[in-house]
Enzyme design. Sequence first.
Site, PDB file in Angstrom:
ATOM      1  N   GLY A 107       2.794  -1.381   4.514  1.00 15.44           N
ATOM      2  CA  GLY A 107       2.650   0.227   4.260  1.00 15.44           C
ATOM      3  C   GLY A 107       4.029   0.644   4.122  1.00 15.44           C
ATOM      4  O   GLY A 107       4.733   0.496   2.785  1.00 15.44           O
TER       5      GLY A 107
ATOM      6  N   GLU B 250      -5.529  -5.340  10.739  1.00 17.61           N
ATOM      7  CA  GLU B 250      -4.613  -4.107  11.038  1.00 17.61           C
ATOM      8  C   GLU B 250      -5.004  -3.516  12.360  1.00 17.61           C
ATOM      9  O   GLU B 250      -5.720  -2.672  12.132  1.00 17.61           O
ATOM     10  CB  GLU B 250      -5.045  -3.076   9.936  1.00 17.61           C
ATOM     11  CG  GLU B 250      -4.236  -3.819   8.367  1.00 17.61           C
ATOM     12  CD  GLU B 250      -3.708  -2.771   7.684  1.00 17.61           C
ATOM     13  OE1 GLU B 250      -2.518  -2.887   7.015  1.00 17.61           O
ATOM     14  OE2 GLU B 250      -3.914  -1.706   7.554  1.00 17.61           O
TER      15      GLU B 250
ATOM     16  N   ASN C 217       0.889  -1.188  -0.126  1.00 18.04           N
ATOM     17  CA  ASN C 217       0.074   0.080   0.128  1.00 18.04           C
ATOM     18  C   ASN C 217       1.129   1.104   0.087  1.00 18.04           C
ATOM     19  O   ASN C 217       1.320   1.423   1.133  1.00 18.04           O
ATOM     20  CB  ASN C 217      -0.986   0.075   1.084  1.00 18.04           C
ATOM     21  CG  ASN C 217      -1.777   1.362   1.371  1.00 18.04           C
ATOM     22  OD1 ASN C 217      -1.958   2.095   0.637  1.00 18.04           O
ATOM     23  ND2 ASN C 217      -2.274   1.652   2.411  1.00 18.04           N
ATOM     24  N   TRP C 218       1.105   1.898  -0.977  1.00 21.83           N
ATOM     25  CA  TRP C 218       1.950   2.992  -1.314  1.00 21.83           C
ATOM     26  C   TRP C 218       1.248   4.416  -0.733  1.00 21.83           C
ATOM     27  O   TRP C 218       2.062   5.222  -0.611  1.00 21.83           O
ATOM     28  CB  TRP C 218       2.204   3.260  -2.619  1.00 21.83           C
ATOM     29  CG  TRP C 218       3.309   2.392  -3.538  1.00 21.83           C
ATOM     30  CD1 TRP C 218       3.785   1.305  -2.699  1.00 21.83           C
ATOM     31  CD2 TRP C 218       3.684   2.474  -4.671  1.00 21.83           C
ATOM     32  NE1 TRP C 218       4.500   0.518  -3.644  1.00 21.83           N
ATOM     33  CE2 TRP C 218       4.595   1.241  -4.909  1.00 21.83           C
ATOM     34  CE3 TRP C 218       3.504   3.230  -5.943  1.00 21.83           C
ATOM     35  CZ2 TRP C 218       5.342   0.828  -6.082  1.00 21.83           C
ATOM     36  CZ3 TRP C 218       4.122   2.828  -6.765  1.00 21.83           C
ATOM     37  CH2 TRP C 218       5.116   1.897  -7.227  1.00 21.83           C
ATOM     38  N   LYS C 219       0.173   4.332  -0.364  1.00 28.22           N
ATOM     39  CA  LYS C 219      -0.782   5.259   0.117  1.00 28.22           C
ATOM     40  C   LYS C 219      -0.528   6.602  -0.692  1.00 28.22           C
ATOM     41  O   LYS C 219      -0.523   6.548  -1.882  1.00 28.22           O
ATOM     42  CB  LYS C 219      -0.198   5.699   1.501  1.00 28.22           C
ATOM     43  CG  LYS C 219      -0.317   4.432   2.438  1.00 28.22           C
ATOM     44  CD  LYS C 219      -0.160   4.727   3.968  1.00 28.22           C
ATOM     45  CE  LYS C 219      -0.436   3.407   4.722  1.00 28.22           C
ATOM     46  NZ  LYS C 219      -0.247   3.494   6.058  1.00 28.22           N
TER      47      LYS C 219
ATOM     48  N   SER D 179       3.361  -2.347  10.775  1.00 34.94           N
ATOM     49  CA  SER D 179       4.411  -2.350  11.017  1.00 34.94           C
ATOM     50  C   SER D 179       5.303  -3.720  10.416  1.00 34.94           C
ATOM     51  O   SER D 179       6.080  -4.288  11.161  1.00 34.94           O
ATOM     52  CB  SER D 179       4.849  -1.875  12.177  1.00 34.94           C
ATOM     53  OG  SER D 179       4.142  -0.687  12.644  1.00 34.94           O
TER      54      SER D 179
ATOM     55  N   HIS E   1      -9.810   0.888   5.121  1.00 35.13           N
ATOM     56  CA  HIS E   1      -8.305   1.200   5.727  1.00 35.13           C
ATOM     57  C   HIS E   1      -8.568   2.087   6.919  1.00 35.13           C
ATOM     58  O   HIS E   1      -9.543   3.248   6.853  1.00 35.13           O
ATOM     59  CB  HIS E   1      -7.559   1.788   4.692  1.00 35.13           C
ATOM     60  CG  HIS E   1      -6.011   1.790   5.454  1.00 35.13           C
ATOM     61  ND1 HIS E   1      -5.625   2.848   6.230  1.00 35.13           N
ATOM     62  CD2 HIS E   1      -5.070   0.873   5.318  1.00 35.13           C
ATOM     63  CE1 HIS E   1      -4.279   2.608   6.569  1.00 35.13           C
ATOM     64  NE2 HIS E   1      -3.658   1.322   5.870  1.00 35.13           N
TER      65      HIS E   1
ATOM     66  N   GLU F  12      -6.839   4.601   8.016  1.00 38.85           N
ATOM     67  CA  GLU F  12      -6.723   6.055   7.527  1.00 38.85           C
ATOM     68  C   GLU F  12      -8.130   6.470   7.046  1.00 38.85           C
ATOM     69  O   GLU F  12      -8.334   7.817   7.064  1.00 38.85           O
ATOM     70  CB  GLU F  12      -5.317   6.188   6.636  1.00 38.85           C
ATOM     71  CG  GLU F  12      -4.469   6.129   7.878  1.00 38.85           C
ATOM     72  CD  GLU F  12      -3.034   5.676   6.666  1.00 38.85           C
ATOM     73  OE1 GLU F  12      -3.006   5.748   5.495  1.00 38.85           O
ATOM     74  OE2 GLU F  12      -1.999   5.135   7.457  1.00 38.85           O
TER      75      GLU F  12
ATOM     76  N   GLY G 288       1.945   2.234  11.182  1.00 39.13           N
ATOM     77  CA  GLY G 288       2.699   3.365  11.073  1.00 39.13           C
ATOM     78  C   GLY G 288       3.544   3.855  11.964  1.00 39.13           C
ATOM     79  O   GLY G 288       4.103   3.219  12.994  1.00 39.13           O
TER      80      GLY G 288
HETATM   81  C1  PEP Z   1      -0.858   0.394   6.754  1.00 33.78           C
HETATM   82  O1  PEP Z   1      -1.244   1.516   6.838  1.00 33.78           O
HETATM   83  O2  PEP Z   1      -1.815  -0.410   6.104  1.00 33.78           O
HETATM   84  C2  PEP Z   1       0.170  -0.416   7.207  1.00 33.78           C
HETATM   85  C3  PEP Z   1       0.319  -1.449   7.299  1.00 33.78           C
HETATM   86  O3  PEP Z   1       1.273   0.672   7.602  1.00 33.78           O
HETATM   87  P1  PEP Z   1       2.707   0.237   8.010  1.00 33.78           P
HETATM   88  O4  PEP Z   1       3.103  -0.942   7.414  1.00 33.78           O
HETATM   89  O5  PEP Z   1       3.528   1.434   7.574  1.00 33.78           O
HETATM   90  O6  PEP Z   1       2.524   0.197   9.686  1.00 33.78           O
END
Ligand code: PEP
Length: 253
Positions: free
Chosen positions: A233, A164, A10-12, A212, A94, A96, A170
Amino acid sequence: MQKKKIIIGNWKMNPESGKLAETLYKNIIKSKFSSKLDVVICPPFVYLEKLKKILKKIPLGVQNISHKDKGAFTGEVSGNMVYDLGARYVILGHSERRAMGEEDEVINQKIKIALASGLNPILCVGEKNRDDNHDYFNVIKNQIEKDFNGVNKNSISNAIVAYEPVWAIGKDAVREATPEEFREVAVFIKKILSDKFGANTVKNIRIIYGGSVNTKNAQDFVVAGEADGFLVGRDSLDAKKFIKIIEITEKVN
Ligand code: PEP
């Protein structure tokens, strides 16, 4: 038959230009992915067409679609439009987007639109905090029941569920989740889905972990946590780390 594991990047809202997106994508696809795994990249919409032209074999996904199929919805992008551009997956629910006010009723509409457009929905669920009363079970159950409400039993096997926990996502994560914490919730999710759609229908739904994920903890989540894959992420923006996570998962397969 064993379920194929899946690694989703997920490049956001990254990277900042088409040129950088192209470079990142080219660096990722330098690696020879085995057909034992599914690897999916979810860039921002605007890079989809460019990346699709570079290499067709890696499926692309998007990070959102409209809850409507067409019409007067300024600024929205439909499931059919992104399917037409080559996307085959969509991340929905998600945390976010939930934090921006997206509610389960809308996520539910988006899931139905995704399935009708031929997209595989990746539904993200997870609690904001862990409490001693184990209320997180209720949060997750509520999300799954509302988000999959009225979804056809025949199309549910195209869905993927990503657990998640928001507190583990994050750079502001409180701490990392443990593989045991993931496994407990994955079993719980399977039970909810089985009660809703029948054990036979859901046995092929992949329950993946996100929060993470990195090159140090990936193996434990797959081995001890029995994760069917990952939603990554930050480390999906670093080609070397992302490839390493793929290789670790492949070896365990
Ligand atoms: C996410 O936001 O879906 C995510 C898994 O981010 P990260 O890997 O940076 O915690």
